[in-house]
Write a protein that holds these residues in place. Structure first.
Motif, PDB file in Angstrom:
ATOM      1  N   ASP A   1      -3.978   4.049  -0.960  1.00 18.00           N
ATOM      2  CA  ASP A   1      -5.010   4.149   0.081  1.00 18.00           C
ATOM      3  C   ASP A   1      -5.183   5.612   0.459  1.00 18.00           C
ATOM      4  OD1 ASP A   1      -6.677   3.971   2.236  1.00 18.00           O
ATOM      5  OD2 ASP A   1      -5.651   2.253   3.142  1.00 18.00           O
TER       6      ASP A   1
ATOM      7  N   ALA B   1       0.183   4.944   1.502  1.00 19.11           N
ATOM      8  CA  ALA B   1      -0.750   5.753   2.298  1.00 19.11           C
ATOM      9  C   ALA B   1      -0.719   7.188   1.788  1.00 19.11           C
ATOM     10  CB  ALA B   1      -0.369   5.700   3.769  1.00 19.11           C
TER      11      ALA B   1
ATOM     12  N   ALA C   1       1.035   4.448   9.745  1.00 21.78           N
ATOM     13  CA  ALA C   1       1.669   4.139   8.466  1.00 21.78           C
ATOM     14  C   ALA C   1       3.137   3.780   8.662  1.00 21.78           C
ATOM     15  CB  ALA C   1       1.534   5.322   7.516  1.00 21.78           C
TER      16      ALA C   1
ATOM     17  N   ARG D   1       0.834  -1.201   0.000  1.00 20.34           N
ATOM     18  CA  ARG D   1       0.000   0.000   0.000  1.00 20.34           C
ATOM     19  C   ARG D   1       0.867   1.249   0.000  1.00 20.34           C
ATOM     20  NH1 ARG D   1      -4.727  -2.396   1.226  1.00 20.34           N
ATOM     21  NH2 ARG D   1      -6.009  -0.537   1.292  1.00 20.34           N
TER      22      ARG D   1
ATOM     23  N   TYR E   1      -6.229   6.264   4.294  1.00 19.40           N
ATOM     24  CA  TYR E   1      -5.460   5.422   5.206  1.00 19.40           C
ATOM     25  C   TYR E   1      -5.622   5.890   6.660  1.00 19.40           C
ATOM     26  CZ  TYR E   1      -1.785   2.738   7.378  1.00 19.40           C
ATOM     27  OH  TYR E   1      -1.109   1.871   8.201  1.00 19.40           O
TER      28      TYR E   1
END
Length: 636
Positions: A289, A61, A98, A59, A292
């Motif tokens: 994302d 963020a 994160a 991912r 996030y």
């Protein structure tokens, strides 16, 4: 409020979004089916758990900063539209999440015109550092940079880019202080204000057409410190000398292309190009994302009454109750001008106010809760009511008598904001925090000449020598002026007494050389002994946990943040202790009502400063004696 009344109010609110009918028709059936639905849901969860868990996809963020960064958190699990401010603590929590998430390979910060205070910039840059220290790539990207503060924030990213032809307005610090004496004279109003301290310049904007030499000297030392802080932060992040940063600033504004050539930016690219580069680095299947760490918005399942009840339960914040047994650090906010109660501040400023009645209740609650092991008071306030400040300070003493108590200063903790903070054993401030302003101001507006202009006459009657002291007809008589100054001197003495009694040997100068209305940055306040450490809210919470000797804990905001729907229901409740407050809050002070048509035609930045100044004037009128930092207008 009774349960029946709460459900009725909930039905009214639901009606506004077209859900009252299914709710009312399903509420009775929901009671019968509740256990069956719950059992089915539980069984589904068990089956889901038995499925093979696949590793999460890589991912990126994405954090988009498009509105003001706020201090006090709110429980906004449902957005009814428009840009909403992001609470600072929530944003930092998401960045830290994160940093710790192995699935997150990179973090992108998109700056889309957010308003961020100088101390908040320091807090966010520290969070950026934790992301980078965790081995994540941190990219800052923007369509435009409109201030030195925005550039200071984004320079904390490991890689910084802007779209082609973007403007980079990192041209320094600029501030304007409005002086309203001419406006008041045109209205036929005579300002008559008294102060304690030569540097207590909060009333100068009403009494003068320009700054006193003391106020101008103070403005210059504040600007010097704030400017040096931002230059130093940029230089450290971009790995260049402060002299080069100043050269960038003085040669600006720049286009994105010129800024890259100078070394201010790492790349010039459109957002789509940035996304393509990240896919090339982390794989085409990498997930961007864009929410996030945010709470998922509730989804309505209208197929059953249980789904409807679950939806509204989530909207009301009831789905995730606080674990009141787990050790916690409480954070209590003093956010905005300090007033006695919420209604007295609501009509004065276009912002949140800090009501002593609510803050005292929150501090008392935190002191009494055995699960709360320490308390952090987060102060972001220019001050306000002297009485309200005393009430909050007393409540902090009662907390400190029971458990560790720490203060974290935000963008501003001046005058009354310093008053409520000085009781802590340890006070944290950011380099760029505005604090101090130990002094007192009071006075009134004499409006007799204004009414003469429109042909209105008043006949005064009084019993008691000083009965008309605060009358708006005329300025103070000499005898009244002496009385008023004596009263203010007493409050000023109490203020200085609190500081010397609590901080004692920490002060680097005699109190009279530190007070008198002098305002400092956090860096200057540390050198003078007015604060104890430079650091963020995150640092203050960790310090409080260490003082309480706990390592595993929740951070709990007290009182619990309410959602927009909960606030709406509270406002419509009509309980006895709120009767009449909504009407008072809706009414605008006279001067603001008169001035708004004029100032709204001005540019937005100046209009906001003038309206804020008029709000301060009205606060002085309502509260009598105030502990208010001057309107500095810094940071643009």
């Amino acid at each position: 409020m009774s349960s029946a009344r709460k459900w009725m109010k909930l039905a009214v609110v639901m009606s506004a979004v077209g859900l009252a009918t299914p709710f009312l028709s399903g509420a009775v059936r929901a009671q019968d089916k509740l256990h069956d639905e719950a059992a089915k849901a539980k069984g589904a969860e068990v089956k889901k758990d038995e499925k093979k868990v696949e590793p999460p996809k890589a991912r990126i963020a994405v954090f988009r900063l498009a509105a003001a960064v706020k201090e006090t958190p709110t429980e906004e699990i449902f957005n009814f539209g428009g840009e909403t401010g992001t609470p600072l603590w929530t944003l930092v929590e998401r960045l830290d999440k994160a940093a710790a998430d192995p699935a997150v390979k990179a973090v992108v910060v998109l700056l889309d015109g957010a308003t961020i205070g100088a101390a908040q910039v320091g807090e966010l840059r520290q969070a950026f550092d934790r992301v980078k220290a965790a081995g994540k790539e941190l990219i800052g990207h923007t369509d435009t940079i409109s201030s030195l503060g925005q550039y200071t924030l984004l320079s904390g990213a490991g890689r910084l880019s802007a779209v082609p032809t973007a403007d980079v307005w990192a041209t320094g610090l600029y501030g304007e202080t409005p002086y309203l004496r001419g406006l008041l004279e045109k209205l036929g109003v005579k300002p008559d204000f008294l102060t304690c301290g030569d540097y207590k310049s909060a009333a100068e904007i009403f009494m003068r057409e320009g700054p006193s030499k003391e106020a101008e000297a103070m403005q210059n030392w504040l600007l010097d410190s704030l400017y040096d802080t931002q230059v130093a932060r940029i230089a450290a992040s971009r790995k260049v000398s402060p002299e080069l940063v100043k050269a960038w600033i003085d040669s600006g504004p720049h286009s994105a292309e010129k800024a890259k050539e100078l070394g201010m930016l790492d790349a010039v690219e459109h957002r789509q190009d940035l996304e393509a580069r990240l896919k090339k680095s982390y794989g085409d299947d990498v997930v961007f994302d864009r929410k996030y760490g945010k709470k998922a918005e509730p989804r309505l399942d209208a197929s059953s009454p249980f789904g409807i009840l679950k939806f509204w339960g989530e909207l009301l914040g009831a789905s995730k109750p606080v674990d009141k047994k787990k050790p916690a650090i409480a954070v209590v906010y003093v956010d905005g001008p300090i007033v006695l109660n919420a209604s007295s501040g609501a009509s004065l400023f276009q912002e949140q106010s800090a009501a002593s009645t609510e803050i005292r209740k929150a501090l008392n609650e935190a002191a009494a809760d055995d699960a709360i092991k320490a308390v952090v008071l987060r102060v972001d306030s220019p001050g306000g009511s002297a009485l309200a400040s005393e009430i909050i300070l007393d409540a902090t003493r009662r907390v400190k008598a029971k458990k560790p108590f720490t203060v974290s200063m935000g963008n501003v903790a001046g005058s009354g904001g310093y008053y409520v903070a000085c009781g802590a054993d340890t006070v944290f401030a950011d380099d760029a925090t505005i604090t101090g302003s130990i002094g007192v101001v009071s006075g009134k507006l004499a409006t007799g000449a204004m009414y003469d202009k429109i042909g209105v006459k008043f006949k005064a009657s009084r019993r008691g020598q000083n009965a008309g002291m605060l009358s708006s007809g005329e300025i103070f008589t000499q005898a009244e002026r002496i009385k008023m100054q004596s009263w203010m001197d007493e409050i000023y003495g109490v203020f200085k007494g609190h500081v010397t009694a609590i901080r004692g040997g920490k002060l680097k100068k005699p109190i009279d050389d530190l007070a008198g209305g002098r305002v400092y940055t956090g860096k200057q306040a540390l050198a003078l002994g007015l604060v104890d450490r430079l650091g963020t809210l995150h640092d203050a919470v960790k310090f409080a946990a260490d003082a309480a000797k706990i390592t595993e804990y929740d951070v709990r905001v007290v009182p619990r943040p309410k959602s927009a729907l909960e606030r709406l229901l509270d406002e419509s409740a009509g309980d006895d202790d709120r009767k009449g407050l909504d009407v008072a809050a809706a009414a605008r002070p006279f001067l603001i009502s008169q001035a708004l048509p004029l100032v709204q035609a001005l540019d937005p930045a100046r209009a906001a400063v003038v309206i804020d100044a008029l709000g301060r004037l009205e606060l002085i009128r309502r509260e009598g004696v105030v502990l208010m930092a001057p309107e500095l207008g810094l940071g643009r």
